[in-house]
Motif scaffolding. Structure first.
Motif, PDB file in Angstrom:
ATOM      1  N   SER A 141       0.840  -1.195   0.000  1.00  0.00           N
ATOM      2  CA  SER A 141       0.000   0.000   0.000  1.00  0.00           C
ATOM      3  C   SER A 141       0.875   1.245   0.000  1.00  0.00           C
ATOM      4  N   VAL A 142       0.387   2.278  -0.653  1.00  0.00           N
ATOM      5  CA  VAL A 142       1.031   3.585  -0.586  1.00  0.00           C
ATOM      6  C   VAL A 142      -0.006   4.573  -0.085  1.00  0.00           C
ATOM      7  N   ALA A 143       0.335   5.266   0.983  1.00  0.00           N
ATOM      8  CA  ALA A 143      -0.571   6.263   1.575  1.00  0.00           C
ATOM      9  C   ALA A 143      -1.967   5.688   1.781  1.00  0.00           C
ATOM     10  N   ARG A 178      -4.341   0.521  -1.208  1.00  0.00           N
ATOM     11  CA  ARG A 178      -3.775  -0.799  -1.478  1.00  0.00           C
ATOM     12  C   ARG A 178      -3.566  -0.993  -2.972  1.00  0.00           C
ATOM     13  N   LEU A 179      -2.298  -1.130  -3.373  1.00  0.00           N
ATOM     14  CA  LEU A 179      -1.976  -1.274  -4.796  1.00  0.00           C
ATOM     15  C   LEU A 179      -1.840  -2.739  -5.185  1.00  0.00           C
ATOM     16  N   ILE A 180      -1.417  -3.549  -4.209  1.00  0.00           N
ATOM     17  CA  ILE A 180      -1.311  -4.988  -4.442  1.00  0.00           C
ATOM     18  C   ILE A 180      -2.155  -5.669  -3.379  1.00  0.00           C
ATOM     19  N   GLY A 219      -1.722  -9.039 -17.245  1.00  0.00           N
ATOM     20  CA  GLY A 219      -2.691  -8.095 -16.695  1.00  0.00           C
ATOM     21  C   GLY A 219      -2.624  -6.799 -17.454  1.00  0.00           C
ATOM     22  N   PRO A 220      -3.697  -6.022 -17.407  1.00  0.00           N
ATOM     23  CA  PRO A 220      -3.710  -4.756 -18.146  1.00  0.00           C
ATOM     24  C   PRO A 220      -2.760  -3.733 -17.529  1.00  0.00           C
ATOM     25  N   ASN A 221      -2.555  -2.617 -18.206  1.00  0.00           N
ATOM     26  CA  ASN A 221      -1.731  -1.531 -17.670  1.00  0.00           C
ATOM     27  C   ASN A 221      -2.225  -1.144 -16.287  1.00  0.00           C
ATOM     28  N   GLY A 222      -1.286  -0.978 -15.377  1.00  0.00           N
ATOM     29  CA  GLY A 222      -1.660  -0.524 -14.042  1.00  0.00           C
ATOM     30  C   GLY A 222      -2.198  -1.607 -13.140  1.00  0.00           C
ATOM     31  N   ALA A 223      -2.137  -2.863 -13.604  1.00  0.00           N
ATOM     32  CA  ALA A 223      -2.673  -3.950 -12.787  1.00  0.00           C
ATOM     33  C   ALA A 223      -1.802  -4.218 -11.562  1.00  0.00           C
ATOM     34  N   GLY A 224      -0.544  -3.817 -11.625  1.00  0.00           N
ATOM     35  CA  GLY A 224       0.363  -4.060 -10.510  1.00  0.00           C
ATOM     36  C   GLY A 224       1.436  -5.080 -10.834  1.00  0.00           C
ATOM     37  N   LYS A 225       1.652  -5.349 -12.101  1.00  0.00           N
ATOM     38  CA  LYS A 225       2.632  -6.371 -12.498  1.00  0.00           C
ATOM     39  C   LYS A 225       4.045  -5.972 -12.078  1.00  0.00           C
ATOM     40  N   SER A 226       4.417  -4.723 -12.391  1.00  0.00           N
ATOM     41  CA  SER A 226       5.772  -4.279 -12.054  1.00  0.00           C
ATOM     42  C   SER A 226       5.970  -4.260 -10.543  1.00  0.00           C
ATOM     43  N   LEU A 227       4.948  -3.799  -9.828  1.00  0.00           N
ATOM     44  CA  LEU A 227       5.048  -3.772  -8.366  1.00  0.00           C
ATOM     45  C   LEU A 227       5.250  -5.180  -7.821  1.00  0.00           C
ATOM     46  N   LEU A 228       4.499  -6.126  -8.354  1.00  0.00           N
ATOM     47  CA  LEU A 228       4.609  -7.501  -7.854  1.00  0.00           C
ATOM     48  C   LEU A 228       6.014  -8.051  -8.102  1.00  0.00           C
ATOM     49  N   PHE A 273      14.761  -4.767 -16.182  1.00  0.00           N
ATOM     50  CA  PHE A 273      13.707  -3.795 -15.927  1.00  0.00           C
ATOM     51  C   PHE A 273      12.998  -3.371 -17.208  1.00  0.00           C
ATOM     52  N   GLN A 274      11.825  -2.803 -16.995  1.00  0.00           N
ATOM     53  CA  GLN A 274      11.056  -2.273 -18.119  1.00  0.00           C
ATOM     54  C   GLN A 274      11.898  -1.238 -18.869  1.00  0.00           C
ATOM     55  N   ARG A 275      12.643  -0.417 -18.115  1.00  0.00           N
ATOM     56  CA  ARG A 275      13.597   0.515 -18.727  1.00  0.00           C
ATOM     57  C   ARG A 275      14.956   0.286 -18.090  1.00  0.00           C
ATOM     58  N   ASP A 312      10.657  -7.604 -16.631  1.00  0.00           N
ATOM     59  CA  ASP A 312       9.494  -6.729 -16.639  1.00  0.00           C
ATOM     60  C   ASP A 312       9.271  -6.210 -18.045  1.00  0.00           C
ATOM     61  N   GLU A 313       8.304  -6.784 -18.727  1.00  0.00           N
ATOM     62  CA  GLU A 313       7.995  -6.420 -20.112  1.00  0.00           C
ATOM     63  C   GLU A 313       9.256  -6.226 -20.946  1.00  0.00           C
ATOM     64  N   PRO A 314      10.009  -7.293 -21.120  1.00  0.00           N
ATOM     65  CA  PRO A 314      11.308  -7.145 -21.789  1.00  0.00           C
ATOM     66  C   PRO A 314      11.204  -6.766 -23.254  1.00  0.00           C
ATOM     67  N   THR A 372       4.079  -9.299 -18.918  1.00  0.00           N
ATOM     68  CA  THR A 372       3.848  -8.825 -20.281  1.00  0.00           C
ATOM     69  C   THR A 372       2.380  -8.489 -20.379  1.00  0.00           C
ATOM     70  N   HIS A 373       2.030  -7.636 -21.344  1.00  0.00           N
ATOM     71  CA  HIS A 373       0.603  -7.590 -21.682  1.00  0.00           C
ATOM     72  C   HIS A 373       0.434  -7.961 -23.150  1.00  0.00           C
ATOM     73  N   ASP A 374       1.488  -8.571 -23.685  1.00  0.00           N
ATOM     74  CA  ASP A 374       1.446  -9.067 -25.056  1.00  0.00           C
ATOM     75  C   ASP A 374       0.980 -10.522 -25.008  1.00  0.00           C
TER      76      ASP A 374
HETATM   77  N1  LIG Z   1       5.190   4.543  -5.705  1.00  0.00           N
HETATM   78  C1  LIG Z   1       3.902   4.563  -6.081  1.00  0.00           C
HETATM   79  N2  LIG Z   1       3.036   5.422  -5.508  1.00  0.00           N
HETATM   80  C2  LIG Z   1       1.741   5.448  -5.853  1.00  0.00           C
HETATM   81  N3  LIG Z   1       1.206   4.648  -6.768  1.00  0.00           N
HETATM   82  C3  LIG Z   1       2.009   3.758  -7.376  1.00  0.00           C
HETATM   83  C4  LIG Z   1       3.392   3.661  -7.069  1.00  0.00           C
HETATM   84  N4  LIG Z   1       3.947   2.716  -7.837  1.00  0.00           N
HETATM   85  C5  LIG Z   1       2.948   2.233  -8.579  1.00  0.00           C
HETATM   86  N5  LIG Z   1       1.783   2.849  -8.316  1.00  0.00           N
HETATM   87  C6  LIG Z   1       0.477   2.544  -8.928  1.00  0.00           C
HETATM   88  O1  LIG Z   1       0.255   1.160  -8.802  1.00  0.00           O
HETATM   89  C7  LIG Z   1      -0.413   0.644  -9.931  1.00  0.00           C
HETATM   90  C8  LIG Z   1       0.342  -0.549 -10.486  1.00  0.00           C
HETATM   91  O2  LIG Z   1       1.546  -0.114 -11.054  1.00  0.00           O
HETATM   92  P1  LIG Z   1       2.490  -1.089 -11.873  1.00  0.00           P
HETATM   93  O3  LIG Z   1       3.634  -0.288 -12.356  1.00  0.00           O
HETATM   94  O4  LIG Z   1       2.800  -2.280 -11.071  1.00  0.00           O
HETATM   95  O5  LIG Z   1       1.549  -1.474 -13.092  1.00  0.00           O
HETATM   96  P2  LIG Z   1       1.839  -2.492 -14.270  1.00  0.00           P
HETATM   97  O6  LIG Z   1       0.904  -3.622 -14.139  1.00  0.00           O
HETATM   98  O7  LIG Z   1       3.285  -2.853 -14.304  1.00  0.00           O
HETATM   99  O8  LIG Z   1       1.428  -1.619 -15.524  1.00  0.00           O
HETATM  100  P3  LIG Z   1       2.142  -1.511 -16.983  1.00  0.00           P
HETATM  101  O9  LIG Z   1       1.600  -2.636 -17.798  1.00  0.00           O
HETATM  102  O10 LIG Z   1       1.641  -0.210 -17.491  1.00  0.00           O
HETATM  103  O11 LIG Z   1       3.613  -1.553 -16.804  1.00  0.00           O
HETATM  104  C9  LIG Z   1      -0.516   1.801 -10.913  1.00  0.00           C
HETATM  105  O12 LIG Z   1      -1.825   2.281 -10.865  1.00  0.00           O
HETATM  106  C10 LIG Z   1       0.451   2.835 -10.409  1.00  0.00           C
HETATM  107  O13 LIG Z   1      -0.010   4.129 -10.671  1.00  0.00           O
END
Ligand SMILES: Nc1ncnc2c1ncn2[C@@H]1O[C@H](COP(=O)(O)OP(=O)(O)OP(=O)(O)O)[C@@H](O)[C@H]1O
Ligand SMILES: [Mg+2]
Lengths: 234, 255
Positions: B32-34, B37-39, B56-65, B98-100, B174-176, B206-208
């Protein structure tokens, strides 16, 4: 107007005749300022990088102090170094007062915070970009420190040049701890101050023009060298 | 008894006898941030050997996981547990692309060498490893070139080479292939396949969908930070269980 014409004439005359006095003063100026900048770089860069990379209590305060110290008044630094080095002072036995070494010491104190503060900012920004990658590879702050200093080398050059600008331009500190002694501690800025007080404004301005030209030359050289190096390593 | 990630010569497959830090267990991991809950609370266990693809779609939380699994982020609750670690330092047995990816301001070869030096691989062995991985990723002719002057696709391959050089037990990606052209995508997928064939557990996002079909043995489907479906790739694509997964596969899932 005539003052400016006379100043250019004076500067021109001094340069083309390679006036021995002038050469001596220029060389001492360069020795003191470049020496001080070299030492300040060795201290300030690691210091700035440490403040940027490590988390410790009072870090925020350290950043503020570092930034504030960039504005240290040269006369105050000169006075403090004077008191430390004077016969009665704690370091009096070294007999350094009114020597070029004393001038270097004072300028190191002036320049180190500038280089440290600018380095901290550069490394802070770079760490933001590199942190996850380096941590993933297994580098903590200690291993990241030399890596980031090296990767930031082209940006950090500006910190060194800012330090050199400060050192070569200040008069307050070198005047107090050096004493502007002819053939011993006279540098460009103190010579200018002296000529102004004697009323020879043309000569003072001529010396000033040469000082500006020197600064341009050093910065230009740095820029060209940077360009050449950067082209090869991006 | 072997300890750590010592290289035995430079043979890429000399690692098989070594104890594995896998399986990886997520015990109710959340992030969670502030207060947001993001994951979600994620429970799952990832075995060695397979290629796990997180979809998962953009913003699903893949990179965070991925970051949570790799140890770059600390979970707000729950635990990331390497069941097999048993005395091994798990961080030294993993690598991530990393993604980048960030390339250091030095040559391509020096970028790989840098990673090896951090793992305390003796200098005398590093040269051979660097040459080997640059060869295997088709980057041999760029060895001396400044890494940042390489094209995006070449940098991505270099990031793979750098990770591969570490001979990790687990490789996170991460989305290589995001924003690579089809040929470069193929090349990267082949490299990933080779790394996997050499015994490395692959965990990638990936989302491909095409890529997921080509590479995945197992799918984790993330939606709004929650792990809502998990199973063998084949079953996921032919008979998805959740409506969200069905919508995602048919290209209709809106965030
Ligand atoms: N440090 C942070 N503070 C606040 N929100 C964050 C932070 N890091 C990620 N998020 C939010 O968490 C959600 C998941 O982010 P994440 O980067 O894991 O998505 P993703 O599944 O990898 O998306 P993409 O396919 O676009 O790469 C997003 O909505 C993002 O805005
Ligand atoms: Mg992502």
């Amino acid at each position: 107007m005539t003052d400016f014409g006379a100043a250019f004439a004076a500067a021109f005359r001094l340069v083309v005749t390679l006036d021995a006095n002038l050469v001596e003063i220029v060389l001492l100026s360069l020795r003191v300022s470049l020496g001080a900048v070299a030492i300040a770089t060795l201290i300030g860069m690691p210091l700035g990088a440490i403040v940027a990379l490590f988390r410790f209590p009072g870090r925020t305060g350290a950043v503020v102090v570092l930034n504030a110290l960039m504005g240290l008044p040269p006369v105050v630094v000169g006075l403090i170094v004077y008191l430390l080095l004077s016969r009665a002072g704690p370091l009096g036995v070294l007999g350094l007062l009114f020597t070029p070494t004393a001038m270097v010491i004072a300028q190191v104190i002036l320049v180190t915070p500038i280089i440290a503060a600018l380095t901290r900012q550069v490394i802070d920004d770079l760490w933001g970009e590199y942190a996850e990658q380096l941590r993933s590879l297994g580098a903590g702050p200690a291993q990241a420190l030399p890596t980031l200093l090296w990767d930031g080398r082209f940006t950090l050059l500006i910190a060194v040049l800012a330090g050199f600008g400060r050192a070569s331009a200040e008069v307050g500190a070198v005047m107090i701890v050096g004493g502007n002694i002819d053939h011993v501690t006279r540098v460009m800025t103190t010579a200018i101050a002296l000529e102004v007080s004697k009323g020879d404004l043309a000569l003072a301005l001529g010396l000033g023009l040469i000082l500006i030209a020197l600064s341009l030359g050093i910065n230009g050289t740095a820029y060209v060298l940077k360009g050449a190096a950067q082209w090869r390593s991006v | 008894m072997e300890v750590g990630v010592n290289f035995v010569g430079t043979a890429p497959r000399a690692r098989s006898a070594k104890a594995s830090i896998l399986p990886l267990e997520l015990k109710g991991v959340s992030f969670s941030v502030a207060g947001e809950r993001l994951i979600g609370e994620i429970f799952c266990r990832l075995e060695s050997g397979t290629r796990t693809v997180i979809l998962g779609p953009n913003g699903a939380g893949k990179s965070l996981l991925l970051r949570l699994c790799h140890g770059l982020l600390q979970p707000s609750s729950g635990e990331v547990f390497w069941r097999g670690a048993d005395g091994l330092d798990p961080t030294r047995c993993q690598a991530m692309v990393f993604q980048r990816p960030v390339m250091l301001r030095r040559s391509a070869a020096a970028n790989v060498d840098y990673a090896l030096a951090l793992r305390k691989i003796p200098r005398s062995e590093r040269g051979d490893i660097v040459r080997e991985v640059l060869d295997q990723t088709g980057l041999a002719r760029f060895a001396g070139q400044a890494a940042r002057t390489l094209s995006f696709g070449e940098q991505q391959k270099l990031a793979l080479a750098r990770a591969w050089a570490l001979k990790p037990q687990v490789l996170f990606l991460d989305e290589p292939t995001a924003s690579l052209d089809p040929a470069a995508t193929r090349a990267v997928e082949q490299i990933v396949a080779a790394i996997h064939a050499a015994g490395t557990k692959i965990i990638m996002t990936t989302h491909d969908l095409g890529q997921a079909r080509r590479l995945a043995d197992e799918i984790l489907f993330l939606h709004k930070g929650r792990l809502i479906e998990r199973g063998p790739a084949e079953r996921f694509f032919t008979a998805p269980e959740t409506a969200a997964a069905r919508a995602f596969i048919s290209g209709e899932l809106l965030w």
